[in-house]
Design a protein around this motif. Structure first.
Motif, mmCIF file in Angstrom:
data_model
loop_
_atom_site.group_PDB
_atom_site.id
_atom_site.type_symbol
_atom_site.label_atom_id
_atom_site.label_comp_id
_atom_site.label_asym_id
_atom_site.label_seq_id
_atom_site.Cartn_x
_atom_site.Cartn_y
_atom_site.Cartn_z
ATOM 1 N N ASP A 1 0.811 -1.213 0.000
ATOM 2 C CA ASP A 1 0.000 0.000 0.000
ATOM 3 C C ASP A 1 0.847 1.265 0.000
ATOM 4 O OD1 ASP A 1 0.806 -0.797 2.629
ATOM 5 O OD2 ASP A 1 -0.536 0.732 3.453
ATOM 6 N N LYS A 2 2.160 1.121 0.218
ATOM 7 C CA LYS A 2 3.046 2.282 0.299
ATOM 8 C C LYS A 2 3.949 2.438 -0.919
ATOM 9 C CE LYS A 2 3.197 2.241 5.354
ATOM 10 N NZ LYS A 2 2.369 3.456 5.483
ATOM 11 N N ILE A 3 3.854 1.523 -1.857
ATOM 12 C CA ILE A 3 4.734 1.580 -3.024
ATOM 13 C C ILE A 3 4.003 1.143 -4.287
ATOM 14 C CG2 ILE A 3 5.637 -0.746 -2.594
ATOM 15 C CD1 ILE A 3 8.319 0.279 -3.769
ATOM 16 N N GLU A 4 4.338 1.787 -5.375
ATOM 17 C CA GLU A 4 3.783 1.452 -6.682
ATOM 18 C C GLU A 4 4.941 1.400 -7.672
ATOM 19 O OE1 GLU A 4 0.090 2.932 -9.525
ATOM 20 O OE2 GLU A 4 0.978 4.308 -8.082
ATOM 21 N N ILE A 5 4.836 0.535 -8.656
ATOM 22 C CA ILE A 5 5.896 0.425 -9.663
ATOM 23 C C ILE A 5 5.334 0.767 -11.035
ATOM 24 C CG2 ILE A 5 7.467 -1.153 -10.871
ATOM 25 C CD1 ILE A 5 7.866 -2.642 -8.274
ATOM 26 N N THR A 6 6.060 1.619 -11.753
ATOM 27 C CA THR A 6 5.754 1.885 -13.155
ATOM 28 C C THR A 6 6.805 1.193 -14.005
ATOM 29 O OG1 THR A 6 4.586 3.987 -12.902
ATOM 30 C CG2 THR A 6 5.763 3.660 -14.957
ATOM 31 N N TYR A 7 6.349 0.350 -14.904
ATOM 32 C CA TYR A 7 7.245 -0.334 -15.831
ATOM 33 C C TYR A 7 7.372 0.560 -17.066
ATOM 34 C CZ TYR A 7 6.423 -4.111 -12.605
ATOM 35 O OH TYR A 7 6.336 -4.862 -11.451
ATOM 36 N N GLY A 8 8.450 1.332 -17.083
ATOM 37 C CA GLY A 8 8.670 2.289 -18.157
ATOM 38 C C GLY A 8 9.305 1.619 -19.364
ATOM 39 N N ASN B 1 -1.015 -8.207 -23.213
ATOM 40 C CA ASN B 1 -0.967 -8.916 -21.923
ATOM 41 C C ASN B 1 -0.763 -7.951 -20.762
ATOM 42 O OD1 ASN B 1 -1.012 -11.084 -23.637
ATOM 43 N ND2 ASN B 1 0.719 -12.144 -22.743
ATOM 44 N N GLU B 2 -1.307 -6.759 -20.893
ATOM 45 C CA GLU B 2 -1.067 -5.722 -19.884
ATOM 46 C C GLU B 2 -1.553 -6.112 -18.497
ATOM 47 O OE1 GLU B 2 -4.949 -2.830 -20.452
ATOM 48 O OE2 GLU B 2 -3.184 -2.400 -21.678
ATOM 49 N N GLU B 3 -2.547 -6.991 -18.436
ATOM 50 C CA GLU B 3 -3.100 -7.376 -17.140
ATOM 51 C C GLU B 3 -2.087 -8.113 -16.263
ATOM 52 O OE1 GLU B 3 -3.444 -10.845 -19.774
ATOM 53 O OE2 GLU B 3 -3.960 -8.716 -20.012
ATOM 54 N N LYS B 4 -1.039 -8.667 -16.889
ATOM 55 C CA LYS B 4 -0.008 -9.370 -16.121
ATOM 56 C C LYS B 4 0.753 -8.423 -15.190
ATOM 57 C CE LYS B 4 0.885 -13.114 -19.445
ATOM 58 N NZ LYS B 4 0.538 -14.217 -18.530
ATOM 59 N N PHE B 5 0.639 -7.119 -15.433
ATOM 60 C CA PHE B 5 1.384 -6.146 -14.640
ATOM 61 C C PHE B 5 0.510 -5.437 -13.599
ATOM 62 C CE2 PHE B 5 3.752 -6.852 -18.474
ATOM 63 C CZ PHE B 5 5.073 -6.909 -18.040
ATOM 64 N N ASP B 6 -0.782 -5.784 -13.568
ATOM 65 C CA ASP B 6 -1.663 -5.221 -12.545
ATOM 66 C C ASP B 6 -1.221 -5.693 -11.160
ATOM 67 O OD1 ASP B 6 -3.202 -4.032 -14.532
ATOM 68 O OD2 ASP B 6 -4.614 -5.696 -14.656
ATOM 69 N N PRO B 7 -1.395 -4.918 -10.107
ATOM 70 C CA PRO B 7 -2.028 -3.591 -10.071
ATOM 71 C C PRO B 7 -1.052 -2.437 -10.333
ATOM 72 C CG PRO B 7 -1.517 -4.268 -7.856
ATOM 73 C CD PRO B 7 -1.069 -5.395 -8.755
ATOM 74 N N ASP B 8 0.176 -2.766 -10.751
ATOM 75 C CA ASP B 8 1.135 -1.709 -11.084
ATOM 76 C C ASP B 8 0.824 -1.144 -12.471
ATOM 77 O OD1 ASP B 8 2.708 -1.843 -8.686
ATOM 78 O OD2 ASP B 8 3.522 -3.739 -9.410
ATOM 79 N N LYS B 9 1.703 -0.289 -12.992
ATOM 80 C CA LYS B 9 1.384 0.434 -14.218
ATOM 81 C C LYS B 9 2.450 0.232 -15.288
ATOM 82 C CE LYS B 9 1.056 4.489 -12.242
ATOM 83 N NZ LYS B 9 0.765 5.914 -11.953
ATOM 84 N N ILE B 10 2.003 0.224 -16.527
ATOM 85 C CA ILE B 10 2.888 0.262 -17.695
ATOM 86 C C ILE B 10 2.810 1.666 -18.288
ATOM 87 C CG2 ILE B 10 3.291 -0.587 -20.041
ATOM 88 C CD1 ILE B 10 1.904 -3.215 -19.146
ATOM 89 N N ASN B 11 3.961 2.219 -18.619
ATOM 90 C CA ASN B 11 3.997 3.470 -19.386
ATOM 91 C C ASN B 11 4.915 3.214 -20.577
ATOM 92 O OD1 ASN B 11 4.461 6.092 -20.445
ATOM 93 N ND2 ASN B 11 3.979 7.000 -18.468
ATOM 94 N N PHE B 12 4.327 2.959 -21.739
ATOM 95 C CA PHE B 12 5.063 2.547 -22.938
ATOM 96 C C PHE B 12 4.982 3.671 -23.972
ATOM 97 C CE2 PHE B 12 6.172 -1.554 -25.364
ATOM 98 C CZ PHE B 12 6.906 -0.868 -26.327
#
Length: 276
Positions: free
Chosen positions: A210-217, A239-250
């Protein structure tokens, strides 16, 4: 929310000048201001200013591509200027081109601190952060690829062993690897940056999601001869759902009037011109 965006880049003289200068700044960046060295008795007695030292460091930090100097085309795997331009554009995108409030701080660049000037760095292409609140941090894990392959998506996106998809999915599924990458990175930072990265490391290690989020840039460099906006995101989008609940920024950064080969050649020549 995952984000996928294509940006067309006109390869004008101003673009080449800007990023050649940024490249020199990153390659010759020092941990401390060299001006203070001039106050040291030993250096002062030499009779040269610190500007002399700065120029020597700048020139020494930039690789000379012997293949290009001989009129030959370097192999893609050995083309440091091709890969460096990709990393340079990716870090610029995440630090300066995203909307205010979405930008990341990338305190150390691979281009600056890799082991050798003529070889690409290893590991993640970029690590960054932003503090979303007093008790929540977002980490950027960045991967950049350059491809003029006519296939869409090109192999560097999702079929190569070290493709963007395979690399980022490994980060998603193997938290201990991410902790090791961040730990190695954090120990080279100043106190302010290390404190924020350290917060993220502890949260990952203790499972405080709950204190950290990852963006896969992800950044893919293409050009007008090969880009296909509907397909080039590959499995990162399908296959973006494989990275939930984090985020992809492509981001796809596409040269709109020059090929990758032509653009890298212009970039290389400008860098060499600036240090001559």
């Amino acid at each position: 929310m995952h984000k996928f965006k294509k940006i067309d880049i006109p390869v004008k003289a101003s673009f080449i000048d800007k990023f050649a200068q940024k490249y020199l700044e990153q390659r010759s960046q020092c941990q401390d201001d060299l001006s203070a060295i001039g106050e040291q008795t030993l250096f002062n007695n030499l009779g040269f200013s610190t500007d002399t030292l700065k120029k020597i460091i700048e020139k020494s930090a930039v690789a000379i591509d012997k293949k290009r100097e001989d009129g030959l085309e370097p192999k893609i795997l050995n083309d440091i200027y091709r890969s460096d331009l990709g990393e340079l554009l990716m870090t610029y995108y995440f630090e300066e081109k995203l909307p205010e409030g979405e930008r990341f701080i990338i305190p150390l660049k691979n281009i600056t601190f890799r082991e050798r000037e003529d070889l690409p760095g290893r590991g993640l292409d970029a690590i960054g952060y932003k503090q979303n609140s007093i008790e929540r941090v977002e980490i950027l894990l960045g991967e950049a690829k350059v491809s003029e392959d006519k296939k869409s998506p090109p192999p560097v996106v999702d079929s190569n062993k070290d493709s963007i998809f395979n690399t980022q999915l490994k980060h998603k599924n193997d938290t201990p690897i991410v902790i090791r990458r961040l730990s190695d990175y954090a120990r080279r930072l100043n106190v302010k940056d290390a404190a924020i990265l350290g917060f993220a490391i502890v949260c990952l290690d203790q499972g405080l999601s709950d204190k950290i989020e990852i963006t896969y840039g992800c950044t893919l460099i293409r050009d007008y001869t090969c880009v296909n906006e509907s397909l080039d995101y590959g499995k990162m989008k399908t296959n973006e759902e494989k990275f939930d609940p984090d985020k992809i920024n492509f981001s796809i950064l596409s040269f709109s009037d020059k090929s990758i080969k032509e653009t890298v050649e212009l970039f290389y020549k400008k860098v060499q011109e600036l240090i001559s």
